[in-house]
Design a protein around this motif. Structure first.
Motif, PDB file in Angstrom:
ATOM      1  N   THR A  45       0.829  -1.194   0.000  1.00 53.60           N
ATOM      2  CA  THR A  45       0.000   0.000   0.000  1.00 53.60           C
ATOM      3  C   THR A  45       0.870   1.252   0.000  1.00 53.60           C
ATOM      4  O   THR A  45       2.089   1.187   0.181  1.00 53.60           O
ATOM      5  N   ASP A  46       0.240   2.393  -0.214  1.00 57.09           N
ATOM      6  CA  ASP A  46       0.969   3.654  -0.302  1.00 57.09           C
ATOM      7  C   ASP A  46       1.419   4.138   1.071  1.00 57.09           C
ATOM      8  O   ASP A  46       0.849   3.772   2.100  1.00 57.09           O
ATOM      9  N   TYR A  47       2.412   5.011   1.059  1.00 56.59           N
ATOM     10  CA  TYR A  47       2.761   5.772   2.250  1.00 56.59           C
ATOM     11  C   TYR A  47       1.552   6.589   2.694  1.00 56.59           C
ATOM     12  O   TYR A  47       0.726   7.003   1.877  1.00 56.59           O
ATOM     13  N   ILE A  48       1.444   6.838   3.990  1.00 60.08           N
ATOM     14  CA  ILE A  48       0.458   7.801   4.492  1.00 60.08           C
ATOM     15  C   ILE A  48       0.849   9.189   3.996  1.00 60.08           C
ATOM     16  O   ILE A  48       2.021   9.565   4.044  1.00 60.08           O
ATOM     17  N   GLN A  49      -0.113   9.951   3.524  1.00 58.72           N
ATOM     18  CA  GLN A  49       0.109  11.345   3.123  1.00 58.72           C
ATOM     19  C   GLN A  49      -0.925  12.220   3.837  1.00 58.72           C
ATOM     20  O   GLN A  49      -2.096  12.226   3.478  1.00 58.72           O
ATOM     21  N   LYS A  50      -0.486  12.910   4.861  1.00 59.80           N
ATOM     22  CA  LYS A  50      -1.358  13.839   5.575  1.00 59.80           C
ATOM     23  C   LYS A  50      -0.596  15.142   5.778  1.00 59.80           C
ATOM     24  O   LYS A  50       0.631  15.143   5.935  1.00 59.80           O
ATOM     25  N   GLY A  51      -1.318  16.264   5.768  1.00 58.54           N
ATOM     26  CA  GLY A  51      -0.645  17.542   5.927  1.00 58.54           C
ATOM     27  C   GLY A  51      -1.513  18.568   6.611  1.00 58.54           C
ATOM     28  O   GLY A  51      -2.743  18.424   6.696  1.00 58.54           O
ATOM     29  N   LEU A  52      -0.863  19.618   7.097  1.00 54.96           N
ATOM     30  CA  LEU A  52      -1.542  20.696   7.811  1.00 54.96           C
ATOM     31  C   LEU A  52      -1.221  22.028   7.156  1.00 54.96           C
ATOM     32  O   LEU A  52      -0.060  22.320   6.831  1.00 54.96           O
ATOM     33  N   LEU A  53      -2.259  22.822   6.962  1.00 57.84           N
ATOM     34  CA  LEU A  53      -2.153  24.154   6.376  1.00 57.84           C
ATOM     35  C   LEU A  53      -2.141  25.188   7.496  1.00 57.84           C
ATOM     36  O   LEU A  53      -3.035  25.185   8.349  1.00 57.84           O
ATOM     37  N   PHE A  54      -1.129  26.061   7.484  1.00 54.53           N
ATOM     38  CA  PHE A  54      -0.979  27.048   8.546  1.00 54.53           C
ATOM     39  C   PHE A  54      -0.952  28.462   7.988  1.00 54.53           C
ATOM     40  O   PHE A  54      -0.505  28.695   6.856  1.00 54.53           O
ATOM     41  N   ALA A  55      -1.399  29.411   8.813  1.00 59.53           N
ATOM     42  CA  ALA A  55      -1.109  30.817   8.542  1.00 59.53           C
ATOM     43  C   ALA A  55       0.400  31.014   8.654  1.00 59.53           C
ATOM     44  O   ALA A  55       1.102  30.194   9.263  1.00 59.53           O
ATOM     45  N   ASP A 145       6.141  10.801  -4.350  1.00 50.73           N
ATOM     46  CA  ASP A 145       4.934  10.496  -5.114  1.00 50.73           C
ATOM     47  C   ASP A 145       5.039   9.102  -5.716  1.00 50.73           C
ATOM     48  O   ASP A 145       6.008   8.758  -6.376  1.00 50.73           O
ATOM     49  N   GLY A 146       4.025   8.283  -5.472  1.00 50.10           N
ATOM     50  CA  GLY A 146       3.987   6.935  -6.019  1.00 50.10           C
ATOM     51  C   GLY A 146       4.713   5.894  -5.183  1.00 50.10           C
ATOM     52  O   GLY A 146       4.702   4.706  -5.542  1.00 50.10           O
ATOM     53  N   ALA A 147       5.321   6.284  -4.070  1.00 50.63           N
ATOM     54  CA  ALA A 147       6.041   5.313  -3.249  1.00 50.63           C
ATOM     55  C   ALA A 147       5.068   4.392  -2.528  1.00 50.63           C
ATOM     56  O   ALA A 147       4.012   4.813  -2.066  1.00 50.63           O
ATOM     57  N   ILE A 148       5.429   3.113  -2.452  1.00 47.46           N
ATOM     58  CA  ILE A 148       4.687   2.167  -1.616  1.00 47.46           C
ATOM     59  C   ILE A 148       5.577   1.781  -0.445  1.00 47.46           C
ATOM     60  O   ILE A 148       6.796   2.026  -0.451  1.00 47.46           O
ATOM     61  N   ASN A 149       4.980   1.166   0.558  1.00 42.28           N
ATOM     62  CA  ASN A 149       5.707   0.928   1.798  1.00 42.28           C
ATOM     63  C   ASN A 149       6.909   0.010   1.637  1.00 42.28           C
ATOM     64  O   ASN A 149       7.897   0.136   2.370  1.00 42.28           O
ATOM     65  N   TYR A 150       6.858  -0.896   0.669  1.00 42.32           N
ATOM     66  CA  TYR A 150       8.006  -1.776   0.406  1.00 42.32           C
ATOM     67  C   TYR A 150       9.248  -0.968   0.054  1.00 42.32           C
ATOM     68  O   TYR A 150      10.375  -1.400   0.323  1.00 42.32           O
ATOM     69  N   ASP A 151       9.055   0.217  -0.508  1.00 42.61           N
ATOM     70  CA  ASP A 151      10.197   1.061  -0.888  1.00 42.61           C
ATOM     71  C   ASP A 151      10.988   1.534   0.325  1.00 42.61           C
ATOM     72  O   ASP A 151      12.095   2.066   0.172  1.00 42.61           O
ATOM     73  N   GLY A 152      10.440   1.339   1.521  1.00 44.73           N
ATOM     74  CA  GLY A 152      11.155   1.701   2.731  1.00 44.73           C
ATOM     75  C   GLY A 152      12.428   0.916   2.949  1.00 44.73           C
ATOM     76  O   GLY A 152      13.184   1.212   3.873  1.00 44.73           O
ATOM     77  N   HIS A 153      12.687  -0.083   2.111  1.00 42.88           N
ATOM     78  CA  HIS A 153      13.993  -0.743   2.126  1.00 42.88           C
ATOM     79  C   HIS A 153      15.090   0.209   1.639  1.00 42.88           C
ATOM     80  O   HIS A 153      16.255   0.069   2.033  1.00 42.88           O
ATOM     81  N   GLU A 154      14.714   1.162   0.772  1.00 41.06           N
ATOM     82  CA  GLU A 154      15.717   2.025   0.136  1.00 41.06           C
ATOM     83  C   GLU A 154      15.528   3.506   0.446  1.00 41.06           C
ATOM     84  O   GLU A 154      16.506   4.254   0.494  1.00 41.06           O
ATOM     85  N   MET A 384      -0.540  -9.398   0.574  1.00 38.05           N
ATOM     86  CA  MET A 384      -0.262  -7.971   0.691  1.00 38.05           C
ATOM     87  C   MET A 384      -1.495  -7.218   0.208  1.00 38.05           C
ATOM     88  O   MET A 384      -1.964  -7.430  -0.915  1.00 38.05           O
ATOM     89  N   TYR A 385      -2.032  -6.355   1.049  1.00 36.51           N
ATOM     90  CA  TYR A 385      -3.235  -5.620   0.675  1.00 36.51           C
ATOM     91  C   TYR A 385      -2.916  -4.598  -0.408  1.00 36.51           C
ATOM     92  O   TYR A 385      -1.916  -3.888  -0.350  1.00 36.51           O
ATOM     93  N   THR A 386      -3.789  -4.532  -1.396  1.00 31.29           N
ATOM     94  CA  THR A 386      -3.686  -3.534  -2.459  1.00 31.29           C
ATOM     95  C   THR A 386      -5.094  -3.042  -2.780  1.00 31.29           C
ATOM     96  O   THR A 386      -6.084  -3.500  -2.195  1.00 31.29           O
ATOM     97  N   LEU A 387      -5.179  -2.135  -3.749  1.00 29.37           N
ATOM     98  CA  LEU A 387      -6.482  -1.598  -4.137  1.00 29.37           C
ATOM     99  C   LEU A 387      -7.429  -2.682  -4.633  1.00 29.37           C
ATOM    100  O   LEU A 387      -8.653  -2.527  -4.559  1.00 29.37           O
TER     101      LEU A 387
END
Length: 476
Positions: A45-55, A145-154, A384-387
């Motif tokens: 599955t993909d990396y988590i992508q969450k973000g916060l918008l600030f003044a 962009d496009g990274a999946i968790n398996y890429d955490g090896h590199e 491995m879970y996928t879409l």
């Protein structure tokens, strides 16, 4: 062929990365933390992508990045696995042939990254336009962009992009989901934010951290010492898939506390009228909101009357295990639970209360025994879970309004909004966020195909429950 402007030159990208830094924890003894079945199953599955918008903060963005970098190094002293990499070890038979493997976090302080980027001519109002889709520019606020968790090896398990806007700043977090679930992810971010706030506080202010200390010992089904999960594959690469969803639309919709109470009460009254007093007594706001999404999305899809559909929801296993796992457990402890399948025509005919009760039954059935049976079944046949594992006729409720997103204050005020990238999205996915004003309000990030979203926008029952956007103050 790339599109060209009238002048014949390539258009400028909306976001320019101007610097990249590696942040490492203080030196410590090297160790490995084995991944569990819950962790390994997330590798496709993909990396988590969450973000916060600030003044805008009261100092330059360059100073802001320095500030975040220093606090992150301190946070990594406690959350040192976040700065590691995955490693796969092969297990061999008597003849030296690789017959199995296991995956661990190599905690060698390899580091995380912080990027400083600039979004030319992009303002806060462009990021959170009222009554409109989430703009595509938001996706460019997230690296890897496009990274999946398996890429955490590199590649790093955590990357931050600080994007400078015309009148604000967006801090995008990209985090390996095989490392932990959202509960542990937001605990880590809030620890980092607490350290950052403390460095900007007056000298006389108390400096003791209130964040809880993470527990890195991985859960073992038999209660024994954590050990590497040995998988019956010499190489995991054959199980790894990279899938792309079709074109999607995303909307962030607000449900006030009052609207959610009304949804719950409507479900309760319908269940009482149907004679289901137990269901009426147990109904929750989450069940009522899930019912609304399930029924209205099903109607927007115009499913055949006999087509079966389900409502799934991500659920935290920590408090459901016996003995329970501590709240500070660092790792994945989530499953997707599901209602019983129901025909589309029956779902719509039975009404709001019936669907809410079906979600409630699925939650109640997720017991210690159920969790352990699923772990045993997965261990016997790892996947491995996928879409492809998400039912295109169902809906999925993800994330959680319990995550302390707006408590994640790095020292210059509460976030204006929370948003996500394009990762882990598909038709029928709804991610729940706390409403910025608190008080039990919820923001729902709804993802559908363009055709289905257009029909949902015509659904009177759905829009009667959606609340006007809450006012967005620059600072509190």
């Amino acid at each position: 062929m790339p599109s060209l402007t009238v002048e014949g030159t390539m258009p400028s990208p909306p976001v320019r990365v101007v610097s990249r830094r590696t942040v490492k924890p203080p030196p410590r003894p090297r160790e490995r933390i084995p991944l569990t079945s819950w962790d390994v199953s997330m590798l496709s599955t993909d990396y988590i992508q969450k973000g916060l918008l600030f003044a805008p903060p009261p100092f330059s963005t360059a100073h802001l990045v320095d500030h975040l970098q220093a606090a992150l190094a301190d946070a990594l002293a406690t959350y040192y696995p976040v700065a590691g990499r995955f490693v796969t070890d092969q297990h061999r038979d008597d003849k030296g042939h690789a017959v199995a493997c296991s995956v661990s976090i190599d905690c060698a302080g390899q580091g995380v990254e912080i990027l400083h980027a600039v979004a030319d001519a992009v303002a806060i109002a462009d990021v959170i336009p009222p009554d409109a889709d989430v703009p595509r520019v938001v996706h460019s606020f997230f690296p890897l962009d496009g990274a999946i968790n398996y890429d955490g090896h590199e590649v790093p398990l955590f990357v931050v992009q600080v994007t400078e806007l015309d009148d604000g700043v967006f801090v995008g977090f990209v985090y390996n989901h095989a490392l932990s679930d959202g509960t542990a992810f937001w605990d880590f971010l809030n620890t980092w934010a607490e350290i950052a706030r403390a460095t900007l506080a007056p000298p006389e202010a108390p400096r003791a951290l209130t964040s809880r200390t993470p527990l890195f010992d991985r859960w073992s089904p038999d209660g024994g010492a954590p050990a590497p999960l040995v998988l019956p594959y010499a190489d995991l690469s054959g199980l790894i898939e990279r899938l792309s969803p079709p074109p999607l639309r995303e909307r962030m919709l607000h449900f006030s506390a009052e609207s959610l109470v009304a949804l719950k009460e409507r479900a309760r009254q319908e269940l009482l009228a149907a004679g289901d007093t137990a269901g009426a007594a147990a109904v929750t706001k989450f069940q009522a909101l899930s019912s609304l999404m399930w029924r209205c999305v099903t109607r927007a899809r115009r499913l055949a009357p006999d087509q079966e559909t389900v409502c799934r929801a991500a659920i935290n296993n920590r408090g459901r295990l016996r003995p329970a796992l501590p709240a500070e457990y660092f790792g994945n402890t989530i499953y997707a639970i599901s209602t019983a399948p129901v025909r589309a025509s029956e779902l719509l005919a039975r009404g709001h209360g019936c669907a809410a009760a079906a979600v409630g039954r699925a939650v109640a059935a997720h017991t210690d025994a159920n969790i352990r049976a699923r772990v045993k079944a997965w261990t016997a046949k790892p996947i491995m879970y996928t879409l492809r594992y998400f039912d295109p006729n169902g809906v999925m409720m993800g994330s959680s309004p319990r995550f302390d997103m707006y408590g994640c204050d790095f020292g210059w005020g509460k976030a204006v909004a929370a948003r996500s990238g394009k990762a882990n999205k598909f038709d029928g996915k709804t991610s729940l966020y706390p409403g910025r004003e608190g008080g039990g309000s919820i923001d729902a990030e709804v993802v559908l195909t363009p055709e289905h979203m257009a029909l949902l926008e015509q659904d009177e029952e759905f829009w009667a429950a959606v609340s006007p956007d809450a006012p967005r103050a620059g600072k509190d």
